[in-house]
Motif scaffolding. Structure first.
Motif, mmCIF file in Angstrom:
data_model
loop_
_atom_site.group_PDB
_atom_site.id
_atom_site.type_symbol
_atom_site.label_atom_id
_atom_site.label_comp_id
_atom_site.label_asym_id
_atom_site.label_seq_id
_atom_site.Cartn_x
_atom_site.Cartn_y
_atom_site.Cartn_z
ATOM 1 N N HIS A 270 9.391 8.918 -2.964
ATOM 2 C CA HIS A 270 8.012 8.745 -3.436
ATOM 3 C C HIS A 270 7.674 7.255 -3.373
ATOM 4 O O HIS A 270 8.580 6.411 -3.346
ATOM 5 N N GLY A 271 6.395 6.959 -3.398
ATOM 6 C CA GLY A 271 5.981 5.555 -3.454
ATOM 7 C C GLY A 271 6.578 4.895 -4.706
ATOM 8 O O GLY A 271 6.730 5.527 -5.744
ATOM 9 N N ILE A 272 6.908 3.625 -4.597
ATOM 10 C CA ILE A 272 7.589 2.920 -5.694
ATOM 11 C C ILE A 272 6.717 2.890 -6.961
ATOM 12 O O ILE A 272 7.235 2.862 -8.082
ATOM 13 N N PHE A 273 5.363 2.969 -6.768
ATOM 14 C CA PHE A 273 4.474 2.943 -7.931
ATOM 15 C C PHE A 273 4.280 4.337 -8.526
ATOM 16 O O PHE A 273 3.569 4.492 -9.526
ATOM 17 N N ALA A 274 4.919 5.354 -7.915
ATOM 18 C CA ALA A 274 4.885 6.716 -8.456
ATOM 19 C C ALA A 274 6.230 7.088 -9.075
ATOM 20 O O ALA A 274 6.443 8.227 -9.481
ATOM 21 N N ILE A 275 7.171 6.129 -9.125
ATOM 22 C CA ILE A 275 8.467 6.346 -9.781
ATOM 23 C C ILE A 275 8.777 5.152 -10.687
ATOM 24 O O ILE A 275 8.077 4.145 -10.650
ATOM 25 N N ARG A 276 9.864 5.271 -11.470
ATOM 26 C CA ARG A 276 10.164 4.219 -12.425
ATOM 27 C C ARG A 276 11.394 3.410 -12.002
ATOM 28 O O ARG A 276 12.011 2.731 -12.824
ATOM 29 N N SER A 277 11.742 3.504 -10.735
ATOM 30 C CA SER A 277 12.892 2.802 -10.172
ATOM 31 C C SER A 277 12.895 1.300 -10.478
ATOM 32 O O SER A 277 11.848 0.650 -10.472
ATOM 33 N N PRO A 278 14.086 0.714 -10.697
ATOM 34 C CA PRO A 278 14.182 -0.748 -10.866
ATOM 35 C C PRO A 278 13.923 -1.539 -9.576
ATOM 36 O O PRO A 278 13.612 -2.732 -9.659
ATOM 37 N N HIS A 279 14.027 -0.881 -8.429
ATOM 38 C CA HIS A 279 13.960 -1.620 -7.156
ATOM 39 C C HIS A 279 12.517 -1.793 -6.712
ATOM 40 O O HIS A 279 12.123 -1.409 -5.620
ATOM 41 N N ALA B 121 0.826 -1.215 0.000
ATOM 42 C CA ALA B 121 0.000 0.000 0.000
ATOM 43 C C ALA B 121 0.861 1.267 0.000
ATOM 44 O O ALA B 121 0.561 2.238 -0.698
ATOM 45 N N GLY B 122 1.970 1.258 0.746
ATOM 46 C CA GLY B 122 2.855 2.427 0.817
ATOM 47 C C GLY B 122 3.448 2.815 -0.527
ATOM 48 O O GLY B 122 3.854 3.955 -0.741
ATOM 49 N N GLY B 123 3.496 1.878 -1.448
ATOM 50 C CA GLY B 123 4.043 2.154 -2.786
ATOM 51 C C GLY B 123 3.187 3.096 -3.605
ATOM 52 O O GLY B 123 3.636 3.632 -4.617
ATOM 53 N N LEU B 124 1.932 3.307 -3.175
ATOM 54 C CA LEU B 124 1.016 4.191 -3.920
ATOM 55 C C LEU B 124 1.207 5.664 -3.568
ATOM 56 O O LEU B 124 0.613 6.532 -4.218
ATOM 57 N N LYS B 125 2.050 5.933 -2.561
ATOM 58 C CA LYS B 125 2.255 7.329 -2.122
ATOM 59 C C LYS B 125 2.640 8.234 -3.298
ATOM 60 O O LYS B 125 3.545 7.909 -4.058
ATOM 61 N N ASP B 126 1.930 9.336 -3.428
ATOM 62 C CA ASP B 126 2.181 10.371 -4.458
ATOM 63 C C ASP B 126 1.662 9.990 -5.851
ATOM 64 O O ASP B 126 1.724 10.818 -6.771
ATOM 65 N N LEU B 127 1.178 8.781 -6.032
ATOM 66 C CA LEU B 127 0.648 8.423 -7.349
ATOM 67 C C LEU B 127 -0.647 9.181 -7.644
ATOM 68 O O LEU B 127 -1.004 9.399 -8.803
ATOM 69 N N ASP B 128 -1.343 9.633 -6.580
ATOM 70 C CA ASP B 128 -2.595 10.374 -6.801
ATOM 71 C C ASP B 128 -2.359 11.740 -7.444
ATOM 72 O O ASP B 128 -3.307 12.400 -7.855
ATOM 73 N N GLU B 129 -1.107 12.179 -7.531
ATOM 74 C CA GLU B 129 -0.804 13.442 -8.228
ATOM 75 C C GLU B 129 -0.635 13.236 -9.732
ATOM 76 O O GLU B 129 -0.411 14.188 -10.480
ATOM 77 N N PHE B 130 -0.684 12.006 -10.164
ATOM 78 C CA PHE B 130 -0.630 11.696 -11.599
ATOM 79 C C PHE B 130 -2.052 11.453 -12.108
ATOM 80 O O PHE B 130 -2.889 10.915 -11.382
ATOM 81 N N SER B 131 -2.298 11.800 -13.359
ATOM 82 C CA SER B 131 -3.632 11.570 -13.913
ATOM 83 C C SER B 131 -3.786 10.141 -14.439
ATOM 84 O O SER B 131 -4.895 9.611 -14.478
ATOM 85 N N HIS B 132 -2.696 9.516 -14.858
ATOM 86 C CA HIS B 132 -2.768 8.199 -15.500
ATOM 87 C C HIS B 132 -1.693 7.262 -14.947
ATOM 88 O O HIS B 132 -0.624 7.715 -14.548
ATOM 89 N N ALA B 133 -1.993 5.992 -14.982
ATOM 90 C CA ALA B 133 -1.012 4.987 -14.566
ATOM 91 C C ALA B 133 -0.936 3.881 -15.617
ATOM 92 O O ALA B 133 -1.901 3.608 -16.334
ATOM 93 N N ILE B 134 0.240 3.285 -15.684
ATOM 94 C CA ILE B 134 0.459 2.081 -16.488
ATOM 95 C C ILE B 134 0.254 0.887 -15.566
ATOM 96 O O ILE B 134 0.813 0.873 -14.465
#
Lengths: 154, 154
Positions: free
Chosen positions: B75-84, A38-51
């Motif tokens: 940032h949350g890992i799902f809000a960046i493109r990091s390999p880790h 769940a912590g990995g979603l931090k800051d993703l809400d500032e993006f409009s789209h996700a892959i």
């Protein structure tokens, strides 16, 4: 490789799914991540789209060539988006609606309910959008702004 | 999951890689597929761009949050493109130069040499390009058409 969560969508069978979610943009779904991610979603809400990357769990075969939904001609599996591909990895771009704890709600869904999720990445227009693009066998189906609504599945 | 082939690139170490290949567009690489998958490339040469999915084979760890190349904020890992990231799947869009037998030559490379390939998909502008996109923490780095050339790695 292991699922990090699951996709919830209104589509229970392949034949209900639009060729791509962007053409049925009102339909909603969500990803439910395992709690530890769940912590990995931090800051993703500032993006409009996700892959989103996921596992085509209903595919029972691997093909080298296949027929896409849009026509009866066969093409190499790497020139189409068929699920029956080596490694069975699916790729979609979705529009983020909101994020709450371990859930990401989105529209523009084109994925079966209960599909295992492998990864979520931010959609970054600076790298992920390209100009001067040609799209092989697909261009004829989208000529003059046409959006095909018939597929050979239906 | 298994490699379907390998990526050849001039980048031997992470710190040589540009933040995204599109910003160093003259650099060339190629994918060498296992022979049994060569037929899957049929008709892909009619597309200008391909999506490649690969395995970040040099990453030794999985993080829930991380620092991107462009700044020191986490940032949350799902809000960046990091390999880790969980499952260590990498995603790039490359420009196809030519296809010969089991090899796809391309430019706009941002991948380490010897990286295992998991999948190749056609880049389809009708689904994969989005308008009205916001890009969270990245937007400030690209403001007013800026292309950042410094990263915290270098």
């Amino acid at each position: 490789m292991h699922p990090i969560g699951v996709i919830r969508s209104p589509y229970k069978k392949s034949r209900d799914i639009p060729i791509q979610g962007t053409f049925k943009s009102e339909v909603e779904g969500w990803i439910e991540l395992k709690d530890k991610y769940a912590g990995g979603l931090k800051d993703l809400d500032e993006f409009s789209h996700a892959i989103i990357l996921y596992y085509f769990h209903k595919s029972q075969r691997q093909e080298t060539e296949g027929r896409p939904f849009l026509e009866r001609n066969k093409h190499g599996i790497f020139a189409i988006r068929s699920p029956h591909r080596p490694n069975h990895i699916g790729f979609s771009i979705v529009k983020i609606k909101k994020i709450e704890a371990n859930k990401m709600y989105f529209t523009e869904v084109d994925v079966l309910d209960a599909t295992p999720v492998l990864d979520i990445k931010p959609y970054v227009k600076y790298f992920d959008s390209r100009d001067d693009v040609t799209c092989g066998w697909l261009d004829k189906h989208f000529k003059n702004g046409n959006i095909p609504d018939e597929t050979i599945l239906k």
